[in-house]
Scaffold this motif. Sequence first.
Motif, short mmCIF file in Angstrom:
data_model
loop_
_atom_site.label_atom_id
_atom_site.label_comp_id
_atom_site.label_asym_id
_atom_site.label_seq_id
_atom_site.Cartn_x
_atom_site.Cartn_y
_atom_site.Cartn_z
N GLU A 58 -10.85 -9.49 -2.73
CA GLU A 58 -11.66 -8.73 -3.70
C GLU A 58 -11.81 -7.31 -3.18
O GLU A 58 -12.43 -7.09 -2.14
CB GLU A 58 -13.06 -9.35 -3.81
N LEU A 59 -11.26 -6.34 -3.90
CA LEU A 59 -11.38 -4.93 -3.50
C LEU A 59 -12.27 -4.20 -4.50
O LEU A 59 -12.13 -4.37 -5.72
CB LEU A 59 -10.00 -4.25 -3.47
N ALA A 60 -13.16 -3.36 -3.97
CA ALA A 60 -14.09 -2.63 -4.85
C ALA A 60 -13.34 -1.65 -5.75
O ALA A 60 -13.80 -1.29 -6.83
CB ALA A 60 -15.12 -1.89 -4.00
N HIS A 61 -12.20 -1.18 -5.28
CA HIS A 61 -11.37 -0.23 -6.03
C HIS A 61 -9.97 -0.27 -5.40
O HIS A 61 -9.77 -0.93 -4.37
CB HIS A 61 -11.98 1.18 -5.99
N PRO A 62 -9.00 0.42 -5.98
CA PRO A 62 -7.62 0.20 -5.50
C PRO A 62 -7.14 1.10 -4.36
O PRO A 62 -5.94 1.05 -4.07
CB PRO A 62 -6.80 0.47 -6.77
N VAL A 63 -8.01 1.87 -3.71
CA VAL A 63 -7.51 2.82 -2.69
C VAL A 63 -7.84 2.33 -1.27
O VAL A 63 -9.00 2.38 -0.84
CB VAL A 63 -8.09 4.24 -2.91
#
Length: 375
Positions: A58-63
């Motif tokens: 689970e990533l908070a955003h893609p960077v």
Amino acid sequence: MYRIARALLFLLSAERAHRLGMTLLRWLGHLSGMCRGMRARTLAAVTYDASVKVAGLELAHPVALAAGLDKEAEAVDGLLALGFSAVEVGTLTPRAQPGNPKPRLFRIPEHRALINRMGFNNHGAANAAEHLRARSWHPAPVGVNIGKNKDTPLERAVDDYVACVDTLAPLGDYVVVNASSPNTPGLRKLQEPEQLTALLRAVKERLSRVAPGKPLFLKIAPDLTPEAVDEVVDVALACGLDGLIATNTTIARPFEHPLAKEAGGLSGAPAREPANAVIRRAFARSGGTLPLIGVGGVFTAEDVYEKLRAGASAVQVYTGFIYEGPGMVRRLLEGLGPLLARDGFRSVREAIGADHRVPPPAAAVPERQASHPQA
Ligand SMILES: Cc1cc2nc3c(=O)[nH]c(=O)nc-3n(C[C@H](O)[C@H](O)[C@H](O)COP(=O)(O)O)c2cc1C
């Protein structure tokens, strides 16, 4: 502000500047309240649905941050303070090794690029494991990127990767088999189907015993032919791999420059299109079933968006971070929202692989594809 800091840092040799930057990030990591505050402020730039799930992570955003910057896992907290949605440490080898003689890292600002032939310099897997064990703040996934020692013969490479899995996999959230560094002689041969199958099977089997459920990725080179990318994807699917990281640095030199003759891997802006071509090819070959993390030449929100549309579920940065500085994640996140909105996407997830679903205007594609033989 980073412009001034960068001007000063760029007065130092590339490797000295890197060491200084890592020391500052390591110190920052000790200030836990400040790290939490900084991370929260960066993530506040996400005013849209930016979360992604990559192979169960689970990533908070893609960077995210690419491997190679924090080889020893010494500055993970400081890097997470800058807002990265994941940090990959390594490449780590079972035994410490010095890497190649210096100089081995070169800046080419005219092309927003670096050439490196570091050669997996690291203090060994056990030392990095100590650093990971000492951490108590876990706001985002940390990946462990593993390789083989230079003096291990290629026929014994599997032993090195398996040893790294034993030491590091229980302490990371995902594992990356690096078979694509151009700076360890023969390493890229491990991308060939027969050797790759044996390597991935052995690593996966050991991983299932020492750290069951942790995703396993393979990091591949941008210099593979389109057919070789297909083969890698087929092997990855057959071996039950969780995803690919595309790509490492390139041995190509698509420009003329006095430093272009330096041996090693080229990264930064010139690596963008080759990486994107591999992402497109791998996404198409797997029909979007194999999660991809895109890396190579990300400097702007447009670059992130392009990789997402090409099929990456997340991106990583290295060279862009050197040129753009600590505010980079925030700027990318602020810029990505309007790009998604412009094209009618309600979330980052909707944009992933979009180029494969909607045929782009006929005139736009051949030109870009023709510029790179891999497309
Ligand atoms: C100085 C340097 C060292 C690197 N070391 C590693 C490494 O140890 N392992 C690895 O998988 N990739 C390594 N890379 C490759 C990066 O992770 C990344 O795949 C590549 O640089 C392309 O991304 P970029 O254009 O954003 O830099 C290194 C890159 C650079 C510039």
